[in-house]
Design a protein around this motif. Structure first.
Motif, PDB file in Angstrom:
ATOM      1  N   VAL A 121      47.687 -50.771 -99.602  1.00 57.81           N
ATOM      2  CA  VAL A 121      47.364 -52.137 -99.184  1.00 57.81           C
ATOM      3  C   VAL A 121      46.665 -52.134 -97.836  1.00 57.81           C
ATOM      4  CG1 VAL A 121      48.378 -54.336 -98.460  1.00 57.81           C
ATOM      5  CG2 VAL A 121      49.163 -53.237-100.556  1.00 57.81           C
ATOM      6  N   LEU A 122      47.097 -51.277 -96.923  1.00 57.79           N
ATOM      7  CA  LEU A 122      46.457 -51.181 -95.611  1.00 57.79           C
ATOM      8  C   LEU A 122      44.992 -50.800 -95.759  1.00 57.79           C
ATOM      9  CD1 LEU A 122      46.469 -51.057 -92.513  1.00 57.79           C
ATOM     10  CD2 LEU A 122      47.293 -48.704 -92.687  1.00 57.79           C
ATOM     11  N   GLY A 123      44.710 -49.797 -96.575  1.00 58.03           N
ATOM     12  CA  GLY A 123      43.335 -49.358 -96.753  1.00 58.03           C
ATOM     13  C   GLY A 123      42.533 -50.238 -97.680  1.00 58.03           C
ATOM     14  N   GLY A 124      43.203 -50.987 -98.533  1.00 56.77           N
ATOM     15  CA  GLY A 124      42.544 -51.789 -99.556  1.00 56.77           C
ATOM     16  C   GLY A 124      42.756 -51.161-100.911  1.00 56.77           C
ATOM     17  N   LEU A 125      43.541 -51.802-101.762  1.00 60.31           N
ATOM     18  CA  LEU A 125      43.833 -51.246-103.078  1.00 60.31           C
ATOM     19  C   LEU A 125      42.534 -50.986-103.833  1.00 60.31           C
ATOM     20  CD1 LEU A 125      46.997 -53.167-104.335  1.00 60.31           C
ATOM     21  CD2 LEU A 125      46.687 -50.691-104.307  1.00 60.31           C
ATOM     22  N   GLY A 126      42.283 -49.736-104.152  1.00 62.18           N
ATOM     23  CA  GLY A 126      41.057 -49.352-104.818  1.00 62.18           C
ATOM     24  C   GLY A 126      40.130 -48.534-103.949  1.00 62.18           C
ATOM     25  N   SER A 127      40.376 -48.473-102.649  1.00 58.21           N
ATOM     26  CA  SER A 127      39.504 -47.738-101.732  1.00 58.21           C
ATOM     27  C   SER A 127      40.123 -46.386-101.393  1.00 58.21           C
ATOM     28  CB  SER A 127      39.279 -48.544-100.450  1.00 58.21           C
ATOM     29  OG  SER A 127      38.615 -47.771 -99.474  1.00 58.21           O
ATOM     30  N   LEU A 128      39.487 -45.299-101.807  1.00 57.60           N
ATOM     31  CA  LEU A 128      40.006 -43.964-101.494  1.00 57.60           C
ATOM     32  C   LEU A 128      39.879 -43.627-100.012  1.00 57.60           C
ATOM     33  CD1 LEU A 128      38.955 -41.742-104.538  1.00 57.60           C
ATOM     34  CD2 LEU A 128      40.895 -43.268-104.271  1.00 57.60           C
ATOM     35  N   PRO A 129      38.743 -43.912 -99.349  1.00 56.96           N
ATOM     36  CA  PRO A 129      38.713 -43.684 -97.903  1.00 56.96           C
ATOM     37  C   PRO A 129      39.761 -44.517 -97.167  1.00 56.96           C
ATOM     38  CG  PRO A 129      36.486 -43.968 -98.747  1.00 56.96           C
ATOM     39  CD  PRO A 129      37.429 -44.327 -99.857  1.00 56.96           C
ATOM     40  N   LEU A 173      52.393 -35.678 -91.507  1.00 58.99           N
ATOM     41  CA  LEU A 173      53.020 -36.437 -92.592  1.00 58.99           C
ATOM     42  C   LEU A 173      52.024 -37.405 -93.212  1.00 58.99           C
ATOM     43  CD1 LEU A 173      55.635 -37.091 -94.138  1.00 58.99           C
ATOM     44  CD2 LEU A 173      56.177 -38.754 -92.346  1.00 58.99           C
ATOM     45  N   GLY A 174      51.138 -37.950 -92.381  1.00 57.54           N
ATOM     46  CA  GLY A 174      50.141 -38.891 -92.877  1.00 57.54           C
ATOM     47  C   GLY A 174      49.217 -38.282 -93.907  1.00 57.54           C
ATOM     48  N   GLY A 175      48.917 -36.986 -93.782  1.00 56.52           N
ATOM     49  CA  GLY A 175      48.083 -36.338 -94.794  1.00 56.52           C
ATOM     50  C   GLY A 175      48.731 -36.376 -96.168  1.00 56.52           C
ATOM     51  N   ILE A 176      50.050 -36.159 -96.209  1.00 59.38           N
ATOM     52  CA  ILE A 176      50.782 -36.238 -97.480  1.00 59.38           C
ATOM     53  C   ILE A 176      50.790 -37.674 -97.992  1.00 59.38           C
ATOM     54  CG2 ILE A 176      53.018 -35.919 -98.595  1.00 59.38           C
ATOM     55  CD1 ILE A 176      51.691 -33.306 -97.937  1.00 59.38           C
ATOM     56  N   PHE A 177      51.083 -38.629 -97.107  1.00 59.07           N
ATOM     57  CA  PHE A 177      51.056 -40.039 -97.494  1.00 59.07           C
ATOM     58  C   PHE A 177      49.698 -40.398 -98.103  1.00 59.07           C
ATOM     59  CE2 PHE A 177      54.371 -41.590 -94.146  1.00 59.07           C
ATOM     60  CZ  PHE A 177      55.383 -41.075 -94.932  1.00 59.07           C
ATOM     61  N   ALA A 178      48.634 -39.873 -97.499  1.00 61.97           N
ATOM     62  CA  ALA A 178      47.295 -40.193 -97.980  1.00 61.97           C
ATOM     63  C   ALA A 178      47.086 -39.720 -99.409  1.00 61.97           C
ATOM     64  CB  ALA A 178      46.250 -39.566 -97.051  1.00 61.97           C
ATOM     65  N   LEU A 179      47.497 -38.490 -99.713  1.00 60.88           N
ATOM     66  CA  LEU A 179      47.298 -37.965-101.063  1.00 60.88           C
ATOM     67  C   LEU A 179      48.106 -38.756-102.084  1.00 60.88           C
ATOM     68  CD1 LEU A 179      46.024 -35.869-102.900  1.00 60.88           C
ATOM     69  CD2 LEU A 179      47.921 -34.318-102.373  1.00 60.88           C
ATOM     70  N   VAL A 180      49.335 -39.122-101.720  1.00 60.62           N
ATOM     71  CA  VAL A 180      50.152 -39.932-102.630  1.00 60.62           C
ATOM     72  C   VAL A 180      49.476 -41.281-102.878  1.00 60.62           C
ATOM     73  CG1 VAL A 180      52.383 -41.056-102.945  1.00 60.62           C
ATOM     74  CG2 VAL A 180      52.275 -38.802-101.888  1.00 60.62           C
ATOM     75  N   ALA A 181      48.987 -41.917-101.804  1.00 65.81           N
ATOM     76  CA  ALA A 181      48.355 -43.222-101.938  1.00 65.81           C
ATOM     77  C   ALA A 181      47.019 -43.149-102.659  1.00 65.81           C
ATOM     78  CB  ALA A 181      48.178 -43.844-100.555  1.00 65.81           C
ATOM     79  N   VAL A 182      46.293 -42.046-102.489  1.00 67.08           N
ATOM     80  CA  VAL A 182      45.021 -41.882-103.194  1.00 67.08           C
ATOM     81  C   VAL A 182      45.243 -41.920-104.707  1.00 67.08           C
ATOM     82  CG1 VAL A 182      43.316 -40.104-103.794  1.00 67.08           C
ATOM     83  CG2 VAL A 182      43.663 -40.748-101.411  1.00 67.08           C
ATOM     84  N   GLY A 183      46.283 -41.239-105.173  1.00 70.43           N
ATOM     85  CA  GLY A 183      46.584 -41.285-106.605  1.00 70.43           C
ATOM     86  C   GLY A 183      46.917 -42.687-107.075  1.00 70.43           C
ATOM     87  N   LEU A 184      47.707 -43.413-106.282  1.00 67.70           N
ATOM     88  CA  LEU A 184      48.084 -44.787-106.643  1.00 67.70           C
ATOM     89  C   LEU A 184      46.871 -45.701-106.659  1.00 67.70           C
ATOM     90  CD1 LEU A 184      50.521 -46.784-107.119  1.00 67.70           C
ATOM     91  CD2 LEU A 184      50.400 -47.225-104.661  1.00 67.70           C
ATOM     92  N   THR A 185      46.020 -45.583-105.635  1.00 75.04           N
ATOM     93  CA  THR A 185      44.884 -46.502-105.535  1.00 75.04           C
ATOM     94  C   THR A 185      43.810 -46.186-106.569  1.00 75.04           C
ATOM     95  OG1 THR A 185      43.610 -47.682-103.850  1.00 75.04           O
ATOM     96  CG2 THR A 185      43.398 -45.301-103.864  1.00 75.04           C
TER      97      THR A 185
END
Length: 291
Positions: A232-240, A16-28
């Motif tokens: 926010v956890l990863g840092g807004l603007g950071s794709l990694p 599930l985290g892989g999907i969350f990551a792709l969604v968040a990548v677009g947002l960030t």
């Protein structure tokens, strides 16, 4: 606790985290380049799900073929929305930008209600129930493929930003808008590209989820909230940061469903982490630069 149950929970959380990551990548990506918070982000995931659903019902197109078709469609949709709706308010106060994207969210939800009804839909595929068992842990093929494609798309976007002229131009616009204009970059066009790529990411995530997730007009809202937590956890603007944050939040949500008194309380753990991050490290794990 049964080790198999714990292992099943961890595997489910990571997938599930892989999907969350792709969604968040677009947002960030959108925030990193344009500094705008898109509260309609999850509703494009909902549109991606209906896109795959309609292509399957009307034309018999497999969801994974729809995933390829969704990329240019949602990129174009993002480009158009940025040109028509977002661009006029880019210099407006943040409250106006937030109200615009919230209004866009409500518009998309109600449009879906009108076109598809509030009933839950599902897309069944012949291979949807196929699983493999590894050390007693059942692994769904469709979830594995969705997670792998999501991570690959996130990594591909990162490489695109680092290794292409357009990607470097996007990073320049994110770093210093006026400086980018001074060296001849067409910033408005770069913003169109950024918004288009961000919407393509979340639309692709929606298509990938259709074989194993319900489809409804309101399905996007929880993913909007989760995407903000991940970003926010990863840092807004950071794709990694968004990629790693997606797996972390996927694990937390999955373990929360296991350990909380009621499965419906699983997001308490997620939003508790969100509050702690805001208090202790508001810049996130990887800072706020587009990297």
């Amino acid at each position: 606790m049964n080790s198999i149950v714990l292992g099943q929970t961890i595997v489910s959380g990571l997938l599930l985290g892989g999907i969350f990551a792709l969604v968040a990548v677009g947002l960030t990506l959108i925030f990193g380049v344009m500094r705008i918070l898109n509260f309609a982000h999850g509703d494009f995931l909902m549109l991606g799900m209906y896109f795959a659903f309609l292509l399957s019902v009307l034309f018999g197109i497999d969801p994974y073929v729809s995933a390829l078709l969704s990329l240019p469609v949602f990129f174009a949709l993002g480009w158009a929305i940025q040109s028509l709706l977002i661009r006029p308010v880019l210099q407006a106060p943040e409250s106006i930008q937030i109200l615009l994207t919230v209004g866009l969210s409500l518009l998309l939800q109600n449009l879906a209600l009108f076109l598809f009804s509030p009933d839950f839909q599902s897309l069944r595929v012949s291979y949807g129930g196929n699983t493999a068992t590894i050390f007693g842990v059942s692994v769904s093929y469709v979830r594995v493929v969705a997670s792998i494609v999501a991570v690959a798309a996130s990594a591909g976007l990162f490489l695109f930003l680092r290794g292409t002229d357009v990607g470097k131009a996007l990073r320049a616009c994110a770093e210093e808008r006026l400086g980018a204009m001074a060296v001849g970059l067409y910033v408005d066009r770069m913003y169109n590209v950024a918004f288009g790529l961000g919407i393509a990411c979340v639309g692709l995530a929606g298509v990938l989820m259709t074989p194993f997730f319900y489809i409804a007009p309101q399905v996007g809202l929880p993913f909007t909230l989760t995407a903000f937590v991940v970003a926010v956890l990863g840092g807004l603007g950071s794709l990694p940061g968004a990629l790693i944050g997606g797996f972390v939040i996927g694990l937390i949500e999955s373990l929360g469903e296991l350990f909380m008194p009621s499965p419906s309380m699983k997001q308490i753990a997620t939003f508790s982490v969100f509050l702690v991050i805001l208090l202790l490290r508001p810049q996130g794990l990887f800072g706020g630069k587009l990297t």
